[in-house]
Write a protein that holds these residues in place. Structure first.
Motif, PDB file in Angstrom:
ATOM      1  N   TYR A  92       0.977   5.954   3.170  1.00 26.72           N
ATOM      2  CA  TYR A  92      -0.397   6.220   1.820  1.00 26.72           C
ATOM      3  C   TYR A  92      -0.287   6.767   1.286  1.00 26.72           C
ATOM      4  CZ  TYR A  92       0.971   2.226   5.671  1.00 26.72           C
ATOM      5  OH  TYR A  92       1.007   1.252   6.561  1.00 26.72           O
ATOM      6  N   ARG A 138       1.007  -1.118  -0.173  1.00 26.80           N
ATOM      7  CA  ARG A 138       0.394  -0.204   0.069  1.00 26.80           C
ATOM      8  C   ARG A 138       0.743   1.518   0.114  1.00 26.80           C
ATOM      9  NH1 ARG A 138      -2.185   0.836   4.796  1.00 26.80           N
ATOM     10  NH2 ARG A 138      -1.350  -0.397   5.590  1.00 26.80           N
ATOM     11  N   GLU A 139       2.134   1.303   0.035  1.00 25.18           N
ATOM     12  CA  GLU A 139       3.144   2.313   0.398  1.00 25.18           C
ATOM     13  C   GLU A 139       2.690   2.832  -0.863  1.00 25.18           C
ATOM     14  OE1 GLU A 139       5.704   0.150   3.863  1.00 25.18           O
ATOM     15  OE2 GLU A 139       6.317   1.202   1.550  1.00 25.18           O
TER      16      GLU A 139
END
Length: 397
Positions: free
Chosen positions: A280, A60-61
């Motif tokens: 994120y 998700r980064e």
């Protein structure tokens, strides 16, 4: 100021007179970026960390290109520096690429790290292309036993020491700070004596001791553990005031500027005038405020839109909780108190519920300074301005 200064080689003018800045006001002074929430430590008190090998978090980064895009826009909006933090920012495979990109944009880089991943290659990089800000390293203990009782990773102490040594050998300026926890509380004197030998340390190290709960409200059990690690308000004040003369001098200066009731406005601090990008892509008014109503998705928007359209609305938010309005909004020692929407969110899941622990810390400090009598509540005091004036002027009497 528009006066020009000439030399045979260059003409220097005030930056705001240049055509690039005509009719513009810089929106950002500094950008904070959490490159990851993952960390190679598993500290007993941490309010943010996820495991180093957390695959979902990594997926998700923000990507390398997404971070570069945010940094580029920040530079266009006037940001002169960026703080890379985490988690552990050095854990990202693209750290070197991101660091060099920020520096090529002309940004100073402030790096918050535990120091364990400072390798010879990273030290060479920082020496060759200086960050122009002091690196900040948190120290969890002066011995292998105390350090690893906090970090909970075998071998972490030796890696931390190796990182420090590499920075020293390369002459890279860094400062250290501490976290006062049961395994290391007896090491304060040793820690401060060691810190004084670090060339870039021009003041005593700061300490975390009134620990924040989990910013994501994700692990109730860990929150309960963190709460047990906090110093009592009285013990915390004892640590803060160890150097009594210097402490009183700084508090007189502080109180002359920041002691007054804050009223209904929730963001009575600097939050929202800048912000922090999380791992994120969510842009929040401050590093700790992660309430879903207070974050802006940069993956579908922009820094400029958040700063010109979204954050100004957040800064107009007012408290509605009757208890907050009766206490916090009227409290003249609010400057001493860490009560804010971020703390209410972490503790209670709201934006305006008083946090009793923080209230206790502020009152203990005010009692110690003589601003309150025993058992007085600061929000009930009417002659607060006279008390502040008397305390501020005591040094000259």
């Amino acid at each position: 100021m528009t006066e020009e200064h000439s030399s045979p080689y260059a003409v220097t003018v005030d930056a705001t007179s240049h055509h690039l800045w005509k009719d513009k006001i810089p929106l950002l002074g500094r950008l904070d970026m959490e490159l990851t929430e993952r960390c190679n430590n598993n500290c007993i008190h941490c309010c943010i960390n996820l495991p180093e090998d957390d695959k979902d978090a990594r997926r998700r980064e923000l990507s390398t290109d997404e971070i570069k895009g945010i940094l580029t826009e920040a530079a266009v909006l006037g940001a002169m520096s960026v703080r890379f933090t985490g988690g552990e920012p050095l854990i990202r495979d693209d750290f070197t690429e991101l660091y060099l990109f920020a520096r090529k944009l002309g940004m100073k880089v402030m790096l918050f790290t535990n120091g364990r991943l400072i390798t010879p290659e990273i030290a060479d990089l920082l020496a060759r292309v200086p960050p122009l800000e002091k690196i900040e390293i948190t120290v969890y203990g002066m011995t292998k036993e105390s350090y690893e009782a906090v970090a909970r990773v075998p071998g972490s102490y030796d890696e931390f020491r190796r990182g420090m040594q590499l920075l020293m050998e390369k002459g890279i300026p860094f400062v250290v700070k501490g976290a006062l926890l049961p395994p290391n509380r007896d090491e304060i004197d040793e820690f401060e004596a060691w810190a004084a030998t670090i060339p870039a340390m021009d003041t005593s190290p700061s300490y975390s001791m009134f620990f924040d709960l989990r910013c994501r409200r994700d692990f109730p059990e860990k929150n309960r553990q963190i709460a047990t690690l906090r110093l009592s308000p009285e013990d915390g004040v004892s640590v803060l005031s160890r150097d009594r003369e210097r402490y009183l001098k700084s508090m007189r200066e502080f109180c002359s500027k920041f002691m007054r009731p804050s009223g209904k406005k929730l963001l009575a601090c600097g939050a929202g005038h800048g912000g922090c990008v999380d791992a994120y892509g969510m842009y929040q008014p401050c590093m700790m405020l992660r309430h879903p109503d207070c974050v802006y998705d940069l993956r579908s928007g922009s820094l400029e839109d958040s700063m010109t359209n979204y954050f100004p609305k957040l800064r107009e938010m007012e408290a509605e909780n009757p208890e907050y309005l009766a206490r916090c909004a009227r409290c003249f020692i609010k400057g001493l108190c860490e009560q804010c929407p971020a703390k209410s969110w972490m503790e209670h899941g709201t934006l305006d519920t008083p946090v009793e622990y923080l209230c206790g810390v502020a009152h203990a400090q005010a009692y110690d300074l003589g601003l309150l009598e025993e058992d007085e509540k600061a929000w009930e005091v009417e002659d607060w301005q006279e008390r502040i004036d008397r305390f501020v002027n005591e040094e000259h009497q």
